[in-house]
Design a protein around this motif. Structure first.
Motif, PDB file in Angstrom:
ATOM      1  N   LEU C   7     -28.808   6.634 -33.623  1.00  0.00           N
ATOM      2  CA  LEU C   7     -27.649   7.521 -33.836  1.00  0.00           C
ATOM      3  C   LEU C   7     -26.830   7.245 -32.248  1.00  0.00           C
ATOM      4  O   LEU C   7     -26.484   7.881 -31.660  1.00  0.00           O
ATOM      5  CB  LEU C   7     -28.018   8.845 -33.691  1.00  0.00           C
ATOM      6  N   ARG C   8     -26.721   5.849 -32.116  1.00  0.00           N
ATOM      7  CA  ARG C   8     -25.895   5.269 -30.937  1.00  0.00           C
ATOM      8  C   ARG C   8     -24.515   5.228 -31.363  1.00  0.00           C
ATOM      9  O   ARG C   8     -23.986   5.034 -32.410  1.00  0.00           O
ATOM     10  CB  ARG C   8     -26.345   4.212 -30.422  1.00  0.00           C
ATOM     11  N   ASP C  52     -23.841  13.855 -27.136  1.00  0.00           N
ATOM     12  CA  ASP C  52     -25.253  14.441 -27.277  1.00  0.00           C
ATOM     13  C   ASP C  52     -25.505  15.525 -28.256  1.00  0.00           C
ATOM     14  O   ASP C  52     -26.028  15.586 -29.035  1.00  0.00           O
ATOM     15  CB  ASP C  52     -26.040  14.515 -26.019  1.00  0.00           C
ATOM     16  N   VAL C  55     -24.655  14.608 -31.803  1.00  0.00           N
ATOM     17  CA  VAL C  55     -25.964  14.149 -32.342  1.00  0.00           C
ATOM     18  C   VAL C  55     -26.810  15.165 -32.792  1.00  0.00           C
ATOM     19  O   VAL C  55     -27.707  15.129 -33.719  1.00  0.00           O
ATOM     20  CB  VAL C  55     -26.655  13.013 -31.492  1.00  0.00           C
ATOM     21  N   ARG C  59     -28.154  16.166 -36.534  1.00  0.00           N
ATOM     22  CA  ARG C  59     -29.842  15.935 -36.682  1.00  0.00           C
ATOM     23  C   ARG C  59     -30.328  17.326 -37.283  1.00  0.00           C
ATOM     24  O   ARG C  59     -31.189  17.295 -38.227  1.00  0.00           O
ATOM     25  CB  ARG C  59     -30.523  15.581 -35.450  1.00  0.00           C
ATOM     26  N   LEU C 124     -20.100   4.495 -35.035  1.00  0.00           N
ATOM     27  CA  LEU C 124     -21.244   5.201 -34.903  1.00  0.00           C
ATOM     28  C   LEU C 124     -22.379   4.470 -35.985  1.00  0.00           C
ATOM     29  O   LEU C 124     -22.204   4.075 -37.193  1.00  0.00           O
ATOM     30  CB  LEU C 124     -21.258   6.486 -35.611  1.00  0.00           C
TER      31      LEU C 124
END
Lengths: 141, 141, 141
Positions: C7-8, C52, C55, C59, C124
């Motif tokens: 997930l960078r 962040d 992300v 998740r 992404l």
């Protein structure tokens, strides 16, 4: 355009259609674009309580009172003061990222947007009251 | 195209590729567009149980048995009768709004869609069985 | 481009802007496109802890340890071995489908991307470390 804030949805269809007519393009694609990071363009049916349900759903998926690291930064840099936590917009950024912020492309034929019978072009404000603008770029011949 | 309803996903890649070839455009962009308010275009890999998992995820995020104000309107206007609550489609509208209903733009080079190795163009039915259509508009030279 | 996986989010704005300048198009639309099935293009503000938070949200909405039918297929076909369950990417496919994998269209005027003040073009990675590429197709005059 001045938005009223608080997850408000604005119907911009008529202005978009006019911009397409003014472009003189008969056959092509219109790209409707928001240059803001906490707004979103959507094409759908804007009435009958459905939008309220969508706003409820969005608030449930991306809650305002969740912890957002972005808000810490906002406070630290005095972009917002500690008393104004209601202006922290980490959740607005997350909503925009989930929905996609950039533009929607709509086919143009005979100089008109090829929208479906129930479709309207909507501008979604995901943040508080702000001055906003949107762009239409038409390509084709 | 007649969809079978109930969150069905249709692979329309071959027809889209044919429409692009017929357009005569060698170098440009193809906009694949759904004029419906409870459908969606997506470009992804359409097999291996993945689509079932996605449908499960979508049903979990946007449950059918949730309260949707849209459904009240449907009942009040006798757009659906009270016995047909399974036809209430507030959840379909919310799914479409979450996913984005309008078109996807795909680069075209040498007269062909520049899809990745595993990518296919999919038409998602988020509502019950319906007659549906989709459009391709190609711009370029 | 080699992504670091997990997930960078990669900022590709400068390369996209250069590709637009090289195209020679002054007035048109740039379509930034990912040909992969577990990646996504987004246009937003890429800093301040916000990514962040996004992300984390993603998740939560699409958990890795959920059951994904796609992973069974991966194991059955020995695409991944049973020990490598951390490489199962059913959740990556679901994330890509939720966010939309294909390209974003950005207006171009005077040969420059019409991005808003805070907007950047992001790539992404929703899967593990991979070799990836992206495309820009510019139409207009």
């Amino acid at each position: 355009m001045r938005t009223t804030g608080g997850l408000r949805i604005h119907d911009i269809t008529d202005s978009v259609a006019e911009a397409v007519r003014e472009s003189g393009v008969r056959d092509g694609v219109a790209c409707v674009y928001s240059p803001h990071t906490t707004c979103c363009i959507r094409i759908t049916e804007p009435h009958n309580g459905f939008l309220d349900s969508f706003v409820d759903l969005l608030r449930e998926l991306v809650p305002h009172d969740h912890y957002y690291a972005h808000d810490d930064w906002d406070k630290r840099t005095e972009n917002i003061c500690p008393e104004d936590v209601e202006f922290a917009n980490g959740h607005s950024h997350c909503m925009a990222m989930l929905l996609g912020t950039a533009g929607e492309s709509i086919p143009v034929r005979d100089g008109e947007l090829l929208l479906g019978e129930w479709q309207r072009v909507l501008f979604l404000e995901l943040d508080r009251e702000r001055d906003r603008r949107w762009l239409v770029q038409v390509v084709g011949s």
